[in-house]
Motif scaffolding. Structure first.
Motif, PDB file in Angstrom:
ATOM      1  N   LYS A  42       0.740  -1.165  -0.010  1.00 31.67           N
ATOM      2  CA  LYS A  42       0.126   0.194  -0.064  1.00 31.67           C
ATOM      3  C   LYS A  42       0.799   1.362   0.158  1.00 31.67           C
ATOM      4  O   LYS A  42       0.624   2.326  -0.669  1.00 31.67           O
ATOM      5  CB  LYS A  42      -0.951  -0.121   1.261  1.00 31.67           C
ATOM      6  CG  LYS A  42      -1.778   1.056   1.292  1.00 31.67           C
ATOM      7  CD  LYS A  42      -2.700   1.069   2.529  1.00 31.67           C
ATOM      8  CE  LYS A  42      -3.629   2.371   2.806  1.00 31.67           C
ATOM      9  NZ  LYS A  42      -4.358   2.371   4.180  1.00 31.67           N
ATOM     10  N   THR A  43       1.791   1.164   0.732  1.00 30.40           N
ATOM     11  CA  THR A  43       2.804   2.468   0.949  1.00 30.40           C
ATOM     12  C   THR A  43       4.134   1.627   0.953  1.00 30.40           C
ATOM     13  O   THR A  43       4.425   0.594   1.308  1.00 30.40           O
ATOM     14  CB  THR A  43       2.579   3.031   2.103  1.00 30.40           C
ATOM     15  OG1 THR A  43       3.241   2.416   3.201  1.00 30.40           O
ATOM     16  CG2 THR A  43       1.314   3.655   2.084  1.00 30.40           C
ATOM     17  N   GLU A  74       5.407   0.510   4.346  1.00 33.26           N
ATOM     18  CA  GLU A  74       4.827  -0.750   4.760  1.00 33.26           C
ATOM     19  C   GLU A  74       5.511  -1.728   4.026  1.00 33.26           C
ATOM     20  O   GLU A  74       6.052  -2.747   4.694  1.00 33.26           O
ATOM     21  CB  GLU A  74       3.326  -0.770   4.366  1.00 33.26           C
ATOM     22  CG  GLU A  74       2.492   0.092   5.219  1.00 33.26           C
ATOM     23  CD  GLU A  74       1.027  -0.425   4.922  1.00 33.26           C
ATOM     24  OE1 GLU A  74       0.638  -1.125   4.283  1.00 33.26           O
ATOM     25  OE2 GLU A  74       0.223   0.455   5.416  1.00 33.26           O
ATOM     26  N   ARG A  87      -5.903  -3.469  -4.576  1.00 31.12           N
ATOM     27  CA  ARG A  87      -5.681  -2.363  -3.569  1.00 31.12           C
ATOM     28  C   ARG A  87      -6.341  -2.717  -2.160  1.00 31.12           C
ATOM     29  O   ARG A  87      -5.592  -2.746  -1.032  1.00 31.12           O
ATOM     30  CB  ARG A  87      -6.451  -1.107  -3.971  1.00 31.12           C
ATOM     31  CG  ARG A  87      -5.618  -0.461  -5.011  1.00 31.12           C
ATOM     32  CD  ARG A  87      -6.470   1.111  -5.290  1.00 31.12           C
ATOM     33  NE  ARG A  87      -5.717   1.826  -5.992  1.00 31.12           N
ATOM     34  CZ  ARG A  87      -5.720   3.278  -6.640  1.00 31.12           C
ATOM     35  NH1 ARG A  87      -6.439   3.926  -5.243  1.00 31.12           N
ATOM     36  NH2 ARG A  87      -4.974   3.636  -7.476  1.00 31.12           N
ATOM     37  N   GLN A  88      -7.316  -3.419  -2.247  1.00 29.17           N
ATOM     38  CA  GLN A  88      -8.124  -4.033  -0.794  1.00 29.17           C
ATOM     39  C   GLN A  88      -7.392  -4.793  -0.170  1.00 29.17           C
ATOM     40  O   GLN A  88      -7.045  -4.940   0.982  1.00 29.17           O
ATOM     41  CB  GLN A  88      -9.506  -4.496  -1.262  1.00 29.17           C
ATOM     42  CG  GLN A  88     -10.382  -4.883  -0.028  1.00 29.17           C
ATOM     43  CD  GLN A  88     -10.508  -3.685   0.962  1.00 29.17           C
ATOM     44  OE1 GLN A  88     -10.876  -2.610   0.624  1.00 29.17           O
ATOM     45  NE2 GLN A  88     -10.287  -4.004   2.153  1.00 29.17           N
ATOM     46  N   SER A  89      -6.782  -5.691  -1.040  1.00 31.24           N
ATOM     47  CA  SER A  89      -5.933  -6.935  -0.391  1.00 31.24           C
ATOM     48  C   SER A  89      -4.600  -6.398   0.018  1.00 31.24           C
ATOM     49  O   SER A  89      -4.152  -6.864   1.194  1.00 31.24           O
ATOM     50  CB  SER A  89      -5.574  -7.894  -1.578  1.00 31.24           C
ATOM     51  OG  SER A  89      -4.788  -7.337  -2.594  1.00 31.24           O
ATOM     52  N   GLU A 143      -4.398  -3.761   1.917  1.00 32.84           N
ATOM     53  CA  GLU A 143      -4.759  -3.152   3.144  1.00 32.84           C
ATOM     54  C   GLU A 143      -4.377  -4.132   4.072  1.00 32.84           C
ATOM     55  O   GLU A 143      -4.010  -3.762   5.262  1.00 32.84           O
ATOM     56  CB  GLU A 143      -6.393  -2.934   3.097  1.00 32.84           C
ATOM     57  CG  GLU A 143      -6.804  -1.844   2.133  1.00 32.84           C
ATOM     58  CD  GLU A 143      -6.329  -0.225   2.474  1.00 32.84           C
ATOM     59  OE1 GLU A 143      -6.090  -0.118   3.917  1.00 32.84           O
ATOM     60  OE2 GLU A 143      -6.401   0.631   1.749  1.00 32.84           O
ATOM     61  N   ASN A 144      -4.446  -5.259   4.050  1.00 28.86           N
ATOM     62  CA  ASN A 144      -4.046  -6.427   4.844  1.00 28.86           C
ATOM     63  C   ASN A 144      -2.371  -6.659   4.912  1.00 28.86           C
ATOM     64  O   ASN A 144      -2.152  -7.325   5.893  1.00 28.86           O
ATOM     65  CB  ASN A 144      -4.635  -7.626   4.482  1.00 28.86           C
ATOM     66  CG  ASN A 144      -6.224  -7.711   4.350  1.00 28.86           C
ATOM     67  OD1 ASN A 144      -6.804  -7.210   5.275  1.00 28.86           O
ATOM     68  ND2 ASN A 144      -6.723  -8.265   3.596  1.00 28.86           N
TER      69      ASN A 144
END
Length: 222
Positions: A12-13, A16, A79-81, A83-84
């Motif tokens: 995501k970033t 991270e 993108r949602q994945s 997030e984990n």
């Protein structure tokens, strides 16, 4: 000739992604640069044998590109994945004959477009929608400028050497024969080990990395 060029961790970033590499491999992967055409940025380190590890993320400080980003980073599911948390996302091979890949009709690897980062220049085949190929199990194909010439020096040789090396890449897929056939189109079937899964199992891949503290595994499984 086709070789594994690099493996890609999506995050995501970048912060991270760097933390994930630190936790998983025990090394602090340094900054790479930016990709203006894709509005992404990365951190990089060599894995010896002319391969490298890339941590990739969207650069929110850059203007949104006028085409979908590579590595499926505009895909809402991806993108949602992320997030984990970061994960091994896909892999990339390089070829000394991109023209041959572009003219074959067995599998659509996407259209090769010119890209750059700093002083580096290359051709990278990307589908129009920017998607990862077969969920990331099939590699992207690229060609570095000058790769077809004798004496070519792979860019990984100028990246940080943190004592890590790619031991092997394994792909797990319910249609193992199909996957092997696709890889053979780009002469990449001998670069990895393909394992067959049951029909109801989700494909995934794992990379075994030799580190200063022993062998560690990166996986695409969430």
């Amino acid at each position: 000739m086709t070789n594994i060029d690099h493996i890609v961790i999506a995050a995501k970033t970048l912060e991270e992604g760097v933390a994930y590499v630190q936790e998983t491999l025990g090394v602090q992967i340094p900054k790479g640069g930016e990709h203006p055409a894709m509005a992404t940025h990365n951190h990089l380190m060599q894995l010896t044998n002319d391969t490298f590890l890339e941590v990739m993320a969207i650069n929110t400080d850059m203007p949104t590109p006028d085409r979908p980003r590579w590595f499926g980073l505009d895909d809402l599911y991806i993108r949602q994945s992320l997030e984990n948390g970061p994960r091994l996302h896909t892999w990339v091979v390089n070829t000394s004959d991109m023209a041959a890949i572009q003219t074959q009709d067995s599998f659509d690897f996407g259209q090769a477009i010119p890209l750059s980062r700093g002083d580096l220049r290359w051709q990278f085949a990307i589908p129009d929608d920017g998607r990862v190929l077969a969920g990331g199990i099939v590699p992207y194909v690229m060609q570095w400028d000058g790769q077809e010439k004798n004496g070519f020096r792979h860019p990984s040789q100028g990246m940080a050497d943190l004592g890590c090396a790619l031991v092997g890449l394994e792909l797990y897929h319910p249609r193992a024969d199909w996957l092997s056939n696709v890889l053979s189109v780009i002469n990449a079937s001998d670069l990895v080990v393909v394992h067959k899964l049951a029909a109801n199992e989700m494909p995934y891949m794992k990379a075994t990395i030799k580190t200063p503290t022993g062998e560690k595994v990166l996986t695409s499984q969430g």
